[in-house]
Design a protein around this motif. Structure first.
Motif, PDB file in Angstrom:
ATOM      1  N   LEU A 210     -39.344  34.228 -11.740  1.00 30.53           N
ATOM      2  CA  LEU A 210     -40.520  34.812 -11.624  1.00 30.53           C
ATOM      3  C   LEU A 210     -40.386  36.287 -12.350  1.00 30.53           C
ATOM      4  O   LEU A 210     -41.439  36.453 -12.948  1.00 30.53           O
ATOM      5  N   ARG A 211     -39.124  36.938 -11.553  1.00 22.14           N
ATOM      6  CA  ARG A 211     -38.992  38.651 -11.311  1.00 22.14           C
ATOM      7  C   ARG A 211     -38.437  38.917 -12.317  1.00 22.14           C
ATOM      8  O   ARG A 211     -38.442  39.936 -13.278  1.00 22.14           O
ATOM      9  N   GLY A 212     -37.427  38.899 -12.459  1.00 20.29           N
ATOM     10  CA  GLY A 212     -36.675  38.518 -13.553  1.00 20.29           C
ATOM     11  C   GLY A 212     -36.463  37.513 -14.995  1.00 20.29           C
ATOM     12  O   GLY A 212     -36.028  37.853 -16.044  1.00 20.29           O
ATOM     13  N   ASP A 213     -38.177  36.648 -15.163  1.00 10.03           N
ATOM     14  CA  ASP A 213     -38.457  35.954 -16.271  1.00 10.03           C
ATOM     15  C   ASP A 213     -37.075  35.729 -16.964  1.00 10.03           C
ATOM     16  O   ASP A 213     -37.075  35.357 -17.720  1.00 10.03           O
ATOM     17  N   GLY A 214     -36.520  34.796 -16.170  1.00  9.83           N
ATOM     18  CA  GLY A 214     -35.450  33.579 -15.972  1.00  9.83           C
ATOM     19  C   GLY A 214     -35.506  32.141 -15.703  1.00  9.83           C
ATOM     20  O   GLY A 214     -36.048  32.455 -14.846  1.00  9.83           O
ATOM     21  N   GLY A 215     -34.354  32.004 -16.367  1.00  6.51           N
ATOM     22  CA  GLY A 215     -34.789  30.330 -16.859  1.00  6.51           C
ATOM     23  C   GLY A 215     -35.646  29.617 -17.540  1.00  6.51           C
ATOM     24  O   GLY A 215     -36.661  30.238 -17.873  1.00  6.51           O
TER      25      GLY A 215
ATOM     26  N   THR B 218     -46.219  27.057 -11.924  1.00  8.40           N
ATOM     27  CA  THR B 218     -45.329  26.882 -12.564  1.00  8.40           C
ATOM     28  C   THR B 218     -45.487  25.853 -13.646  1.00  8.40           C
ATOM     29  O   THR B 218     -44.421  25.101 -14.712  1.00  8.40           O
ATOM     30  N   PHE B 219     -46.511  24.954 -13.159  1.00 14.82           N
ATOM     31  CA  PHE B 219     -47.179  23.630 -14.762  1.00 14.82           C
ATOM     32  C   PHE B 219     -47.110  24.715 -15.655  1.00 14.82           C
ATOM     33  O   PHE B 219     -47.677  23.932 -16.957  1.00 14.82           O
ATOM     34  N   LEU B 220     -47.570  25.767 -15.844  1.00 12.23           N
ATOM     35  CA  LEU B 220     -48.264  26.719 -17.094  1.00 12.23           C
ATOM     36  C   LEU B 220     -46.859  26.731 -17.890  1.00 12.23           C
ATOM     37  O   LEU B 220     -45.459  27.433 -17.781  1.00 12.23           O
ATOM     38  N   GLU B 221     -47.146  27.268 -19.592  1.00 12.65           N
ATOM     39  CA  GLU B 221     -46.459  27.553 -20.225  1.00 12.65           C
ATOM     40  C   GLU B 221     -46.039  28.616 -20.661  1.00 12.65           C
ATOM     41  O   GLU B 221     -46.753  29.439 -19.594  1.00 12.65           O
ATOM     42  N   LYS B 222     -44.447  29.220 -20.535  1.00 10.12           N
ATOM     43  CA  LYS B 222     -44.613  30.412 -19.914  1.00 10.12           C
ATOM     44  C   LYS B 222     -45.628  31.493 -21.087  1.00 10.12           C
ATOM     45  O   LYS B 222     -45.804  32.383 -20.539  1.00 10.12           O
ATOM     46  N   LYS B 223     -45.115  31.339 -22.569  1.00  8.19           N
ATOM     47  CA  LYS B 223     -46.283  31.778 -22.981  1.00  8.19           C
ATOM     48  C   LYS B 223     -47.622  32.500 -22.244  1.00  8.19           C
ATOM     49  O   LYS B 223     -48.356  33.696 -22.115  1.00  8.19           O
ATOM     50  N   ASP B 224     -48.482  30.648 -21.991  1.00  9.74           N
ATOM     51  CA  ASP B 224     -49.519  30.861 -21.125  1.00  9.74           C
ATOM     52  C   ASP B 224     -49.611  31.668 -19.450  1.00  9.74           C
ATOM     53  O   ASP B 224     -50.469  32.766 -19.135  1.00  9.74           O
ATOM     54  N   MET B 225     -48.295  31.912 -19.003  1.00 11.71           N
ATOM     55  CA  MET B 225     -48.604  32.615 -17.631  1.00 11.71           C
ATOM     56  C   MET B 225     -48.333  34.393 -17.327  1.00 11.71           C
ATOM     57  O   MET B 225     -49.051  34.922 -17.354  1.00 11.71           O
ATOM     58  N   ASP B 226     -47.250  34.584 -19.223  1.00  6.51           N
ATOM     59  CA  ASP B 226     -47.334  35.744 -19.103  1.00  6.51           C
ATOM     60  C   ASP B 226     -48.310  36.422 -20.016  1.00  6.51           C
ATOM     61  O   ASP B 226     -49.395  37.333 -19.406  1.00  6.51           O
ATOM     62  N   ARG B 227     -49.434  35.856 -20.692  1.00  6.56           N
ATOM     63  CA  ARG B 227     -51.381  35.860 -21.510  1.00  6.56           C
ATOM     64  C   ARG B 227     -52.065  35.761 -19.827  1.00  6.56           C
ATOM     65  O   ARG B 227     -53.363  37.052 -20.001  1.00  6.56           O
ATOM     66  N   LEU B 228     -52.495  35.148 -19.104  1.00 11.03           N
ATOM     67  CA  LEU B 228     -52.334  34.856 -17.357  1.00 11.03           C
ATOM     68  C   LEU B 228     -51.994  36.230 -16.626  1.00 11.03           C
ATOM     69  O   LEU B 228     -52.826  37.191 -15.820  1.00 11.03           O
ATOM     70  N   GLY B 229     -51.031  37.008 -17.740  1.00 15.10           N
ATOM     71  CA  GLY B 229     -50.347  37.992 -16.621  1.00 15.10           C
ATOM     72  C   GLY B 229     -50.331  37.621 -14.947  1.00 15.10           C
ATOM     73  O   GLY B 229     -50.615  38.366 -14.536  1.00 15.10           O
ATOM     74  N   LEU B 230     -49.372  36.143 -15.357  1.00 16.02           N
ATOM     75  CA  LEU B 230     -49.279  35.899 -13.115  1.00 16.02           C
ATOM     76  C   LEU B 230     -48.307  36.182 -12.983  1.00 16.02           C
ATOM     77  O   LEU B 230     -48.210  35.363 -11.714  1.00 16.02           O
ATOM     78  N   ARG B 231     -47.843  36.621 -13.807  1.00 19.66           N
ATOM     79  CA  ARG B 231     -45.793  36.334 -13.491  1.00 19.66           C
ATOM     80  C   ARG B 231     -45.801  37.014 -12.063  1.00 19.66           C
ATOM     81  O   ARG B 231     -44.938  36.962 -11.297  1.00 19.66           O
ATOM     82  N   ARG B 232     -46.417  37.861 -11.595  1.00 22.19           N
ATOM     83  CA  ARG B 232     -46.380  38.762 -10.493  1.00 22.19           C
ATOM     84  C   ARG B 232     -47.201  38.589  -9.910  1.00 22.19           C
ATOM     85  O   ARG B 232     -46.085  38.155  -8.663  1.00 22.19           O
ATOM     86  N   PRO B 233     -48.318  38.169  -9.692  1.00 28.12           N
ATOM     87  CA  PRO B 233     -48.695  37.695  -8.693  1.00 28.12           C
ATOM     88  C   PRO B 233     -47.954  36.085  -8.361  1.00 28.12           C
ATOM     89  O   PRO B 233     -48.226  35.995  -6.914  1.00 28.12           O
ATOM     90  N   ALA B 234     -47.604  35.766  -8.928  1.00 29.14           N
ATOM     91  CA  ALA B 234     -47.128  34.625  -8.506  1.00 29.14           C
ATOM     92  C   ALA B 234     -46.057  34.448  -8.384  1.00 29.14           C
ATOM     93  O   ALA B 234     -45.430  33.931  -6.747  1.00 29.14           O
ATOM     94  N   GLY B 235     -44.605  35.390  -8.367  1.00 34.15           N
ATOM     95  CA  GLY B 235     -43.623  35.580  -7.488  1.00 34.15           C
ATOM     96  C   GLY B 235     -44.009  36.952  -6.358  1.00 34.15           C
ATOM     97  O   GLY B 235     -43.330  36.275  -5.209  1.00 34.15           O
ATOM     98  N   ARG B 236     -45.181  37.023  -6.295  1.00 31.56           N
ATOM     99  CA  ARG B 236     -45.778  37.678  -4.619  1.00 31.56           C
ATOM    100  C   ARG B 236     -46.368  36.490  -3.558  1.00 31.56           C
ATOM    101  O   ARG B 236     -45.697  36.501  -2.177  1.00 31.56           O
ATOM    102  N   LEU B 237     -46.493  35.222  -4.688  1.00 30.71           N
ATOM    103  CA  LEU B 237     -47.592  34.202  -3.699  1.00 30.71           C
ATOM    104  C   LEU B 237     -46.055  33.333  -3.519  1.00 30.71           C
ATOM    105  O   LEU B 237     -45.730  33.363  -2.317  1.00 30.71           O
ATOM    106  N   SER B 238     -44.903  33.179  -3.702  1.00 32.73           N
ATOM    107  CA  SER B 238     -44.224  32.455  -4.019  1.00 32.73           C
ATOM    108  C   SER B 238     -42.922  33.706  -3.012  1.00 32.73           C
ATOM    109  O   SER B 238     -42.357  32.884  -1.585  1.00 32.73           O
ATOM    110  N   LEU B 239     -42.945  34.778  -2.599  1.00 35.14           N
ATOM    111  CA  LEU B 239     -42.464  35.416  -1.912  1.00 35.14           C
ATOM    112  C   LEU B 239     -43.006  35.606  -0.428  1.00 35.14           C
ATOM    113  O   LEU B 239     -42.187  35.604   0.971  1.00 35.14           O
ATOM    114  N   THR B 240     -44.602  35.393  -0.401  1.00 41.51           N
ATOM    115  CA  THR B 240     -45.380  35.217   0.407  1.00 41.51           C
ATOM    116  C   THR B 240     -44.968  34.326   1.203  1.00 41.51           C
ATOM    117  O   THR B 240     -44.444  33.574   2.900  1.00 41.51           O
TER     118      THR B 240
END
Lengths: 161, 106
Positions: A35-40, A113-135
C-alpha cells in the motif's frame, strides 16, 4: 495417537497459535509495504489480506482452545502463585481481550483491498489503509510480546524467591 | 455492492465491537452475575465474548451498510481513522483497567 489428538496437544496448540499469528503479522506487514509503495496488483493485495485474515482466525481458534481447555487449570495457578502474578492479572487478561479486536480490523482491510486501484486512489485511501494494516501488525506484535511474558512467568512460576 | 459503503459499515461495526468488548469485559469484572452468565452461556466467559463480538460485528456491518449513503473519500477515510483511534483507546482502556484492578484501585 490420531491426528486430532496430536493437534489438541498443548505444545502443538501453542505452536499453531504462534505460527498462524506470525503468518498474519507478516501478511499485513507485506500488505502495508504494497500500500505504501503502490506495489503489487489488486489480486495480490486481496490474497495477502485474505491470508492474513485466515491466519489470524486460525490463531484465534488454536489459542482460544488452548486458553479455555488448559490455561485456566494448568498455567494460571502457577503464574498466580509465582513471582509475577501480574503477568496473569494484567498481561493475560488484557491480551485475551484485545485479540478480539483483530478479526474485525483484518476483515475491514480485506474489504479495502477489494477496491480497484483507481478507486483506492480516487478515495485517497491508500495511506489510511496502510496505517490500518500497520495497526494490525503492531497489535499482533504487542500480543506476541505479551504471550512471551506470560510464558516466562509460567516457566519461572515455581521459583518463589 | 458498493465497496466504499461496505468499508465504512465494516469500520464502524469494528468500532462498535471494540466498545462492546471493552464495556462487557470491565462490567463483567465488576459485576459477578454478568460474568457468571457469560460463563454459563458457553462454558467460558471468553468464549461467550468471542461469539458475541463476532456476531455483533457481522450484524452491525449488515445493519449499517444501507445507512451510509455518502461514500465519498472523506467519509471512508474518517471511518478508517476512527477505527485506528478506537483500537488504540481500547487497548489502553483494558490495560489501564486491569492494572488498576490488580493494584486494587477498584
Amino acid at each position: 495417537m490420531d491426528l486430532l489428538a496430536i493437534i489438541q496437544g498443548k505444545p502443538v496448540l501453542i505452536g499453531l497459535h504462534l505460527g498462524f499469528a506470525i503468518i498474519g503479522i507478516d501478511a499485513f506487514l507485506w500488505l502495508f509495504g504494497k500500500l505504501r509503495g503502490d506495489g503489487g496488483s489488486r489480486k495480490s493485495m486481496i490474497i495477502t489480506a485474505a491470508v492474513g485474515t485466515i491466519a489470524f482466525t486460525a490463531s484465534w481458534i488454536a489459542g482460544g482452545y488452548y486458553y479455555v481447555t488448559y490455561y485456566g487449570t494448568l498455567v494460571r495457578p502457577i503464574i498466580k502463585s509465582g513471582l509475577a502474578p501480574w503477568a496473569h492479572n494484567i498481561i493475560m487478561e488484557t491480551k485475551e481481550h484485545i485479540f478480539l479486536f483483530i478479526i474485525p480490523l483484518a476483515i475491514t482491510v480485506l474489504f479495502i483491498t477489494f477496491l480497484e486501484k483507481k478507486d483506492m486512489d480516487r478515495l485517497g485511501l491508500r495511506r489510511p489503509a496502510g496505517r490500518l494494516s500497520l495497526t494490525i501488525v503492531i497489535l499482533g506484535l504487542l500480543i506476541g510480546a505479551m504471550g512471551f511474558i506470560i510464558s516466562a512467568a509460567a516457566r519461572w512460576g515455581g521459583i518463589t524467591s | 455492492m458498493n465497496k466504499p459503503r461496505l468499508i465504512i459499515a465494516s469500520a464502524y461495526a469494528a468500532i462498535l465491537t471494540i466498545i462492546f468488548v471493552v464495556v462487557v469485559t470491565i462490567w463483567a469484572e465488576l459485576a459477578a452475575p454478568l460474568k457468571d452468565w457469560l460463563k454459563a452461556f458457553s462454558g467460558h466467559h471468553w468464549t461467550s465474548k468471542s461469539i458475541f463480538s463476532i456476531l455483533l460485528y457481522i450484524a452491525a456491518t449488515i445493519a449499517m451498510y444501507p445507512i451510509f449513503q455518502k461514500s465519498e473519500g472523506a467519509s471512508v477515510r474518517r471511518a478508517v481513522s476512527l477505527l485506528i483511534i478506537f483500537t488504540v483507546l481500547g487497548v489502553v482502556a483494558l490495560a489501564a483497567f486491569y492494572t488498576g484492578h490488580h493494584l486494587k484501585f477498584f
